[in-house]
Design a protein around this motif. Sequence first.
Motif, short mmCIF file in Angstrom:
data_model
loop_
_atom_site.label_atom_id
_atom_site.label_comp_id
_atom_site.label_asym_id
_atom_site.label_seq_id
_atom_site.Cartn_x
_atom_site.Cartn_y
_atom_site.Cartn_z
N ASP A 17 -11.25 12.42 -62.42
CA ASP A 17 -12.65 12.22 -62.37
C ASP A 17 -13.02 11.37 -63.30
OD1 ASP A 17 -15.32 12.82 -63.05
OD2 ASP A 17 -15.18 14.99 -63.11
N PRO A 18 -13.78 10.25 -62.84
CA PRO A 18 -13.93 9.24 -63.81
C PRO A 18 -15.15 9.43 -64.66
CG PRO A 18 -14.91 8.85 -61.56
CD PRO A 18 -14.05 10.12 -61.32
N ASP A 19 -16.03 10.38 -64.47
CA ASP A 19 -17.05 10.94 -65.47
C ASP A 19 -16.43 11.48 -66.67
OD1 ASP A 19 -19.04 9.88 -63.75
OD2 ASP A 19 -19.08 11.88 -62.50
N THR A 20 -15.49 12.41 -66.50
CA THR A 20 -14.88 13.01 -67.67
C THR A 20 -13.73 12.41 -68.18
OG1 THR A 20 -13.75 14.69 -66.07
CG2 THR A 20 -16.25 15.22 -66.97
N LYS A 21 -13.01 11.31 -67.25
CA LYS A 21 -11.81 10.73 -67.59
C LYS A 21 -10.53 11.82 -67.67
CE LYS A 21 -14.04 6.74 -68.55
NZ LYS A 21 -14.00 5.82 -67.48
N ARG A 47 -7.07 15.05 -70.28
CA ARG A 47 -8.02 14.46 -70.68
C ARG A 47 -7.87 13.63 -71.99
NH1 ARG A 47 -11.10 18.99 -70.42
NH2 ARG A 47 -12.03 19.68 -72.48
#
Length: 469
Positions: free
Chosen positions: A432-436, A460
């Motif tokens: 998930d690129p938003d939350t890494k 993360r």
Amino acid sequence: MNAPGLYAVESDASPVRGAPTDTGTSFVVVETERGPLEPRLCRSMKDVVRVFGEEQDYSFLHADAETFFRDKGGDYWVSRAVADAAATATLVDAKLVTSAKSPGAWGNGLQRQYIAGQEVDTFRVSIQDLDDVELEQSYDLADYTAAILWSQEYSELVTITAGVTPGTPVPAAAEALAGGTDSRNTFANQDWFDAIDRVTADLGPGQISVPGIGISAVHVHVADTLIPNNRTAILDCVAGCSYAAFIAAIQALQVSEGARRCEIYAQRAELRPKSGFNGRRYAPISAVERALTSQYDATGRLGDPVANIYGRSRAAIGLDREWTETEREAINAAGGSVYRVIRGTVTSYSDRSAAKAQRPDVDYEFSDARTIMWLRANILAVLEDYVLRKVTPSLLAECNGAIVSILGRAYREEALFGATAQDAYSSTVSFDPDTKTLAAYAEVANSPTGEVVVLDLARRPPTMAAIAA
């Protein structure tokens, strides 16, 4: 893979804090004479005595540790349980305040003395018992701030802080610390809960126990921590409890979802007599079971019950009681576990999860729960290796391949079940690129009955707020 209708779901989305994978580690929560409140790793009886003091008649620590180490257990973490009202012994002067490292009456047995250092314009701190026997001594200290630093980093016994008018002390006679109390008469379940909660998830997987303590509320609190912390529990009923009380204790534990990761016993291990002492000695049977589990895990095998040929104790010479065959069958059916003396050897003869009676359609063996613990710890360790790397399709495939390798090992060890590997396990990895957040979703059949366990795991990076804290 095939997906029967029964699922057990475990999840984890914790930030990276290190990923220990040794599932043979033992964690014990006990009352002790003294010692830090934060869990401490001990690798020998010398460590136990040095950190937590001498044997006390109210504590199971020494009998538990002796049994564990004699049965060749590995890492042994101790979390000290202490009454909330316990006070710390202190000695106050205007320049420095000297306090025992931890609460309890033990601190009243300490004296502090300032003596001249070997170098000019230096002093040393000497900590003594009440008979003036020196227990520890600092190196040469130039000023009061050096004394504070020494106590923080090197002293096992005292903590030094600045007084109301901080300054460098001069050599003086020894003075005693005072005001330490155990307040054991105020000890409450919450004090057990606090000590259990200090055994945090970052210490890794393993077996946690509250040796010799048969309080159902304490058992339930342990069980509630198991899935979030990825551990299993080995629990004791109170010494000498009846068959009916044992069954009731199992049933009381089953209110927790974590009961499927618990093993519970109502026996004690008889130990060899101490030289020069008469009478029988006993240790909580959980000490034997944790040690044998640690031994088994050190072999690198997976999925076997720690019982029968893997369940033979060297430390125990007998049991305080044995159940009849009829009682054993009923105990096993209820979700309890037993030891037997077989050809003169104290032997584990069960592999039951305490949740067994809750789920009669599923054979929740304790070794199955330990397999899930091992898988979860090792998959999280793989995910951690891939955090903070440039995410590409090939990297995700590489990460998934590492996870499939772990699942494949468990299948080859026959800890997962299926006619083919595809029937036994499957895995996917996403980012998930938003939350890494890097996440793994795995389904495994760790029971021949067709049950599927879902492991929904994620790693993360620490947030900036966490780094600042």
